[in-house]
Every structure is written in C-alpha cells, then in structure tokens.
Design an enzyme around this catalytic site. Structure first.
Site, mmCIF file in Angstrom:
data_model
loop_
_atom_site.group_PDB
_atom_site.id
_atom_site.type_symbol
_atom_site.label_atom_id
_atom_site.label_comp_id
_atom_site.label_asym_id
_atom_site.label_seq_id
_atom_site.Cartn_x
_atom_site.Cartn_y
_atom_site.Cartn_z
ATOM 1 N N LYS A 22 27.450 49.098 41.999
ATOM 2 C CA LYS A 22 28.076 50.057 41.067
ATOM 3 C C LYS A 22 29.379 49.235 40.396
ATOM 4 O O LYS A 22 29.452 49.286 39.337
ATOM 5 C CB LYS A 22 28.855 51.239 41.744
ATOM 6 N N ARG A 50 47.792 52.267 41.399
ATOM 7 C CA ARG A 50 46.853 51.455 40.812
ATOM 8 C C ARG A 50 47.258 51.444 39.341
ATOM 9 O O ARG A 50 46.627 51.720 38.228
ATOM 10 C CB ARG A 50 45.556 52.151 40.997
#
Ligand code: UD1
Length: 417
Positions: free
Chosen positions: A22, A121
């Site tokens: 992925k 993040r």
C-alpha cells in the site's frame, strides 16, 4: 460497521500470497500525475486507501482503471488541482498529490491533513522543501495553497526522516529546472520503489536507497509500466501470526530482502525463518522468547510492525521493552490487549510487556490500521472468541485478510451490520 469474529486458531499452516505494498502504491499512483502519458501499474492491492486515492485523482480529471491488481492512470486531462478535506481526512497520504501537481501544473490546493489517531503528524517538511524549490505556499482556510512557476532545483536538508516528505519532494524535483539534492531522506523500500518507477518514466535520480538523493530535473516524463514492490508489513504481520500460533506459514510473492529487522526479531523470538528471493517460511514451536524492540526509520525496525510484535511479546517467556520513537501516540492497542489478559504498562513512549501464558477472547476496538492487525493475531491465540469492532481500519491496509488467514486455518468471519 463491520466487525471481525476470530476464534482461537492455533497452528496456522499453508501458503499466503503477499500483496503489493500500500505504502509504495500510494506515492506511485500520485506519480501518474507527473505525465500526460499512461502509467500502468501491476501488483496494486485492492484496498480502501487505494480506492480513496483513485477517487481523488478522478476528481481532478484523471482517468483511472483498476481491475485484477492492474491500474492504468491517464492524467492527460487534469482540470482541478484540489484535494478536498473529505478525502484527505480519511487518508493522510493524499498529501502526496502536492509535489506532483505543483511540479507539472504550478498549482495545488491540498487540504491540511491535521492530526490523526497516532499523533500530530505535521507536514512542515513537505512545505519547507517545496518553498526552497521556489513555490509560494500559504495556509488558508485549512488548505495548503501552493503556486509556482517551474520549480527550481535546490539543496534541501530535511529536519527529520520523513517517508511521504521524501516522496513528495522527490516527485517535485523530477520536473524541476536543474539539480535537487535531498539530504536526510527516508530509505524505506517504498521510497526506492517510487524512485525506480520514476526512472522508468524518464526521471534522472542518483543515490536511490541512500539518505541522499540527487535529482536532475527533466522537461517531461513519459508512459511506463511498473510492478509495485511486495508489502513488507503485510508479510511481517502474517509472519508474526505464524509465530504466535505455533504455525508453519510460507509467504510467497514476498521480498525478504526488505525485511531484515523484522526477520531478525522473529528469529530472536524463537521462530525458524527460511528465506528465498521471493518467499519466506516461518515456523514456530513452543512459547516465544521476549524481544526488546526500538522503532526507527528503515533499515531499523518499522513502527508499522510495533503493535504486531507487542502482541507476540504478550505471550512471551519473559519481560520485554518496546520503545516507539516515530509517533507519539501509538499505543492505543495496549488497553485493548490488556482487556484480553495481556500485562502491559506504558510510560510515555516505552511499553513494558510481561509475558503471560494465555490470552482470553474479548470484544475489542480497532483504533488504527496496525493496531487492528495486532488484535486479529492476538485473537487467533486467545481462548474463545474475540470480536474486533471498527474493522474498517484493517480494510485500509490488508487485502482480503479474512480470506488469506481463513485459507491457512484461521476461524475468522466478517459480521456485517
Ligand atoms: C509513512 C507511512 C506510515 C509509517 C510512517 C513511518 C505512508 C503512506 N505511510 O507515514 O505507514 O508509519 O511513514 O514509517 O507511507 N514529521 C514531521 N514533519 C513532517 C513530516 C513528518 O514532523 O513534515 C514527523 C511525523 O510527525 C513523525 C515522523 O516525522 O513523527 C515520521 O513521519 P513520516 O515518515 O512523515 O510518516 P508518514 O510519511 O506520514
């Protein structure tokens, strides 16, 4: 919302074919935006994140065909440079359209991803690097609004090792005027796979696989075919399932050469691991030994395997320490594993796991992709039944997990509301 019901299934045995990664497919699909010619990708996993990205590209005017693991991307007619909040909030990797859009069209409008379950993040390194290449970037109404003439080559030193940051800047640099030197790059196999695909498209990149990439910009890229590298995290997850259930699994279509740190820890835990170029066999007899783990950028131990090895350590003979250095909030599986009888305590980014002899099935909540995987493999060894709620996290990253595990002896059923 779907749930998974897992019954204790010891001794998994047989073969599992590993899918394409992925985390390699996502940036490589975005690389399709860099050319008006067709990019054909094989070994693309059929996952929710891949569908989300494909919807994002189609919303920009690209034509995307995806069937039987093959994806064709035709980005000859892009007429919209926006990545909307609705898609970005479900998949942070949507940020990967920023570099390609800016490099080819001089414009991009990408929703800021914001925080996620495993931490803040930020994407400051993506923005800083693009600015150093000449882009004007403003944050307005929650969007990164970026414009540029042709990007210019630059020397960019990233403040920390970032995987998608490296990928975004690499994709921007391939069409920039002049040479870009990217320092402190991520060396993950997924970055290498992207670079290899870009080379097939006509890019000029030196230093692939190292922490310094030198990119000589070209005027345009062209059509190419590329097979996505095997998913080392999927393979690692099934390897831990083999070890935990005292099973014997052969993982085919895998790339053990990208899995050094994972294989090392499996062996230290007592598994017997046999390796070929494109397969690995993992067998285990007896109780695992406790293994200490520190997550770090590649080639060290991946944060995306932390939760699965924590599950393995819950049953180990001894006490282990796990130190998470990449994300600040990646222990959400701890209370769920404790509900199954594990003995784990955490202090900031350190988890101490005291091995117990058995786990017991319970209803648990999946909180993120890899945490969900750890609950599934814990469910395989826990006595009785484990029900995992919010299984949609798993569908983002594991292709046909219940079929793949079911074929090697796991009793695992999807319950659809
Ligand atoms: C990628 C992977 C993810 C994996 C992670 C770490 C994809 C799609 N996802 O995520 O599965 O867990 O690498 O191997 O490939 N950081 C900043 N500023 C930035 C960028 C990152 O501070 O501009 C920090 C992050 O908050 C984090 C660390 O750097 O603490 C590493 O993050 P990064 O490598 O960027 O993770 P992703 O690329 O988002």
């Amino acid at each position: 919302m779907d749930k998974l019901r897992v019954r204790q299934s010891l001794g998994l045995k047989g073969e599992i074919r590993i899918s394409g990664a992925k985390n390699a497919a996502l940036p490589i699909i975005c690389a399709g935006l860099l050319t008006s010619e067709r990019l054909t990708l094989t070994n693309v996993p059929a996952l929710r994140d891949i569908k989300t990205l494909s919807d994002l590209l189609c919303g920009m005017g690209a034509k995307v065909n995806f069937a039987n693991s093959t994806m064709e991307i035709d980005a000859s007619d892009i007429n919209n440079y926006t990545a909307p909040y609705e898609l970005v909030k479900t998949m942070r990797a949507s940020i990967l359209v920023l570099g390609p859009l800016l490099a080819r069209f001089g414009e991009a409008n990408v929703s800021l991803p914001g925080g996620c379950a495993i931490g803040a993040r930020p994407v400051d390194q993506h923005i800083k690097g693009l600015e150093q290449m000449g882009a004007q970037i403003n944050i307005e109404h929650g969007f990164i609004k970026a414009t540029a003439g042709r990007l210019k080559g630059a020397r960019i030193v990233m403040d920390m090792v970032t995987v998608t940051g490296t990928e975004n800047l690499l994709m921007a640099a391939v069409l920039a005027k002049g040479t870009t030197v990217l320092e402190n790059c991520a060396r993950e196999p997924e970055v290498t796979d992207l670079a290899e695909c870009l080379i097939k498209m006509g890019a000029q990149i030196e230093g692939i696989g190292t922490d310094t990439l030198v990119i000589h910009g070209v005027d345009k890229l062209h059509a190419a075919n590329h097979a996505v590298v095997a998913d080392r995290i999927e393979a690692g997850t099934y390897a831990v399932a083999a070890a935990m259930t005292c099973g014997d699994l052969t993982l085919t279509n895998a790339r053990p050469d990208t899995m050094g740190a994972i294989i090392d820890k499996l062996s230290l835990a007592g598994a017997k691991v046999d390796l070929g170029n494109d397969f690995m066999r993992v067998c285990m007899t007896g109780r695992p030994k406790a293994v200490d783990i520190i997550t770090s950028p590649y080639p060290a131990f991946p944060t995306d395997m932390q939760a699965q090895f924590m599950a393995l350590n819950t049953l180990a003979d001894g006490v282990s320490t796990l130190t998470e250095t990449i994300f600040e909030n990646r222990y959400m599986h701890v209370p769920e594993l404790c509900r199954m009888g594990a003995d784990i305590s955490t202090d900031s980014n350190i988890a101490i796991i005291r091995g117990v002899e058995t786990l017991t099935g319970a209803t648990v909540m999946a909180t993120d992709l890899r945490a969900s995987a750890s609950l599934v493999i814990a469910g395989l060894v826990a006595s009785g039944i484990t029900t995992i709620e919010r299984v949609y996290h798993l569908d983002r990253g594991y292709e046909q997990i219940e079929q793949k595990l079911g074929r090697v002896g796991a009793d695992i059923t999807r319950l659809t509301d």
